[in-house]
Design an enzyme around this catalytic site. Sequence first.
Site, PDB file in Angstrom:
ATOM      1  N   HIS A 249      -7.730   2.212   5.803  1.00 15.06           N
ATOM      2  CA  HIS A 249      -9.056   2.486   6.345  1.00 15.06           C
ATOM      3  C   HIS A 249      -9.759   1.152   6.555  1.00 15.06           C
ATOM      4  CE1 HIS A 249      -8.150   6.627   5.686  1.00 15.06           C
ATOM      5  NE2 HIS A 249      -7.987   6.450   4.385  1.00 15.06           N
TER       6      HIS A 249
ATOM      7  N   THR B 179       0.815  -1.211   0.000  1.00 18.70           N
ATOM      8  CA  THR B 179       0.000   0.000   0.000  1.00 18.70           C
ATOM      9  C   THR B 179       0.850   1.264   0.000  1.00 18.70           C
ATOM     10  OG1 THR B 179      -1.768   1.196   1.134  1.00 18.70           O
ATOM     11  CG2 THR B 179      -0.258  -0.021   2.528  1.00 18.70           C
ATOM     12  N   ARG B 180       0.274   2.350  -0.552  1.00 14.65           N
ATOM     13  CA  ARG B 180       0.923   3.666  -0.501  1.00 14.65           C
ATOM     14  C   ARG B 180      -0.047   4.673   0.113  1.00 14.65           C
ATOM     15  NH1 ARG B 180      -1.649   5.041  -5.685  1.00 14.65           N
ATOM     16  NH2 ARG B 180      -1.538   7.238  -5.123  1.00 14.65           N
TER      17      ARG B 180
ATOM     18  N   HIS C 192      -9.692  -1.504   3.795  1.00 13.19           N
ATOM     19  CA  HIS C 192      -8.420  -2.222   3.644  1.00 13.19           C
ATOM     20  C   HIS C 192      -8.302  -3.308   4.705  1.00 13.19           C
ATOM     21  CE1 HIS C 192      -7.508   1.932   2.124  1.00 13.19           C
ATOM     22  NE2 HIS C 192      -7.280   1.180   1.058  1.00 13.19           N
TER      23      HIS C 192
ATOM     24  N   ARG D 170      -8.075  -3.640  -7.053  1.00 11.81           N
ATOM     25  CA  ARG D 170      -8.516  -2.929  -8.247  1.00 11.81           C
ATOM     26  C   ARG D 170      -7.477  -1.850  -8.578  1.00 11.81           C
ATOM     27  NH1 ARG D 170     -11.253   1.583  -9.320  1.00 11.81           N
ATOM     28  NH2 ARG D 170     -12.799   1.519 -11.003  1.00 11.81           N
TER      29      ARG D 170
END
Length: 692
Positions: A323, A318-319, A326, A412
Amino acid sequence: MPTLPTLPTLPTAADEDLLFELLRQLDVAPEASQRATAQAVGISLGRLNGLLRATVDQGLIQITERGGPDKRQRFSYVITAKGAAEKTRLRDQFLARKFAEYDALHAELTGSSSGLSPLKHRTHPMQNNLAPIPELYVSYESAQKMKVEAADLTSHDLSPRQICDLELLMNGGFNPLKGFLTEEDYNGVVDNMRLADGTLWPMPITLDVSEDFAKSIELGQDIALRDQEGVILATMTVTDRWEPNKAHEAEKVFGADDDAHPAVNYLHNQAGKIYLGGPIVGIQQPVHYDFRARRDTPNELRSYFRKLGWRRVVAFQTRNPLHRAHQELTFRAAREAQANLLIHPVVGMTKPGDIDHFTRVRCYEAVLDQYPSATTTMSLLNLAMRMAGPREAVWHGLIRANHGCTHFIVGRDHAGPGKNSAGEDFYGPYDAQELFREHQEEMGIEMVDFKHMVYVQDRAQYEPADEIEDKDDVTILNISGTELRRRLQEGLEIPEWFSFPAVVEELRKTKPPRAEQGFTVFFTGFSGSGKSTIANALMVKLMEMGGRPVTLLDGDIVRKNLSSELGFSKEHRDLNIRRIGYVASEITKNGGIAICAPIAPYETTRRAVREDVENFGAFVEVHVATSIEECERRDRKGLYKLAREGKIKEFTGISDPYDVPSKPELSVETENVEVDNCAHQVLLKLESMGLI
Ligand code: PPS
């Protein structure tokens, strides 16, 4: 010349290297004095004399006597065809030896880096993802020695992106790469996602340098790679040097030669023109002062998994802050893969405009206790992302496999770069999953694919959007990234179903509402267009309003104080504008208002400044659109007249280009409009953007 001794044989590698050095030096500086040649090669004059005679005897060089007053420069040297062939043979031999030494080093490291006995001696075979992988570092003792020796080598100062790449090369994160790509490997990677030997590798890891630096290097030469403080991190034997076709690279790797793609923009506007390739020898890791306990090399993670007996590990890349969606996605992935979970955020370089990694890591730490500690861990990855969508997903998978993971989550629009210059997505939302699926067997890591997760209010839970069968009967809630940014900017509520209060609190600390953030207003336009006058009026109005400090960086003021040594060539103008951008971004970062008013004629430079500033706050580009005819008619400083007479060269609009801004936040006309009104238009714009 006195009689020549017979040719000494050159039996040892050191002697052969010396002969190579001499031939190279004579090739580069055939008319240098003997003293200079001896110095360059690093031998005494006597030794040089002996060697020269020997090489003449062997027919490798010819010496001719020169006339002229300088007694020290009596001879000049020509390398014969035989000499040239010998030079090539010696170079190839040198490289072959280097490669062999290098491979031996690898073999040694494979067994020793974890303190375990070499693999072949172990009785119980270890699961692939848990066994140590090769690193490119030398031992501590060798590193100390090399550091001293490398101080004499020609140095390349690494860019921030190259430092990230080097760290992962050295610690095995980019295994099986042994250095920056050679030309053959590069061509294979660009065209077919494969190294020359057929191994899958989707991303060119290249050492880009300037033309001047490339020219100063000989193939076969060792160079020192230094970080931005000058610390030597590695040495590299340069085996390849070439000028890449960047447009081709952009098309093949990123899908389009379009500057709207951050990596394509980097390729064309920041990366050097020439690539160098060759194996590296790691001396030390780049130094990180932040979150040290949270950073792990691939072998450190492997050893952690080994210790805890984690045979299956699913990684989440992740970058962005985490939340609730996730969290749900990662829980589901761990369940589906029956694996432990590694939250593996990127803290190297992400997409320009992303939330800085300090804030993000504090956010991750704030939600870590929402995960079961026995089955979840977090580690930071110092990767420089390229936002290459499908290729990037495959790359990320290979990197995670190197870090000991068995599964990898691809959601996605994985590593999506946003819209292209026609306003369309660069890649389809599930292209990354498709490409990963095609290659996963070969990669040794399995994909856990996910569709878009949304919140179903009626059931108070997150579900994959495409699995909701009663779509029409339930209320589906979703807050997009853009909507989240808007709510943060405007200080609006962020509901608990969307995120964790601790995360929102962290985000609010670094992203106060827009009206409390710093920002930059950047005027651009011809000389005499009215930039300075409007900028001054705007400054006074903003100071009257109060609340934030205001700084005016007017073209003339900057040229007096910051750029007094610069002229008006493209290079100098760019430097001038980048300096203004740097100061403006610092002001913006610290919550102030920077008003800039240079001509800034080049779109690419303005864009670079925008990127610098947008890391910290809003960038408002205002085109003062006074026509060149009107500016010339006004000619307040009398410069246009001088330019027409050819007394001022490179004058913008007359004898130098001006790129009209393609997408400024505002364009103001000044003909028949009061200055006060122009400044007011800017104020209205700032208000509509929520900045005041
Ligand atoms: S740039 O291109 O953005 O770096 O230029 P800038 O720093 O704004 O400086 C422009 C001012 O320098 C004067 N001047 C020239 N302008 C353009 N071309 C040439 N060759 C040139 N030589 C001197 C001119 O007064 C500009 O001031 P402004 O305020 O724009 O009229």
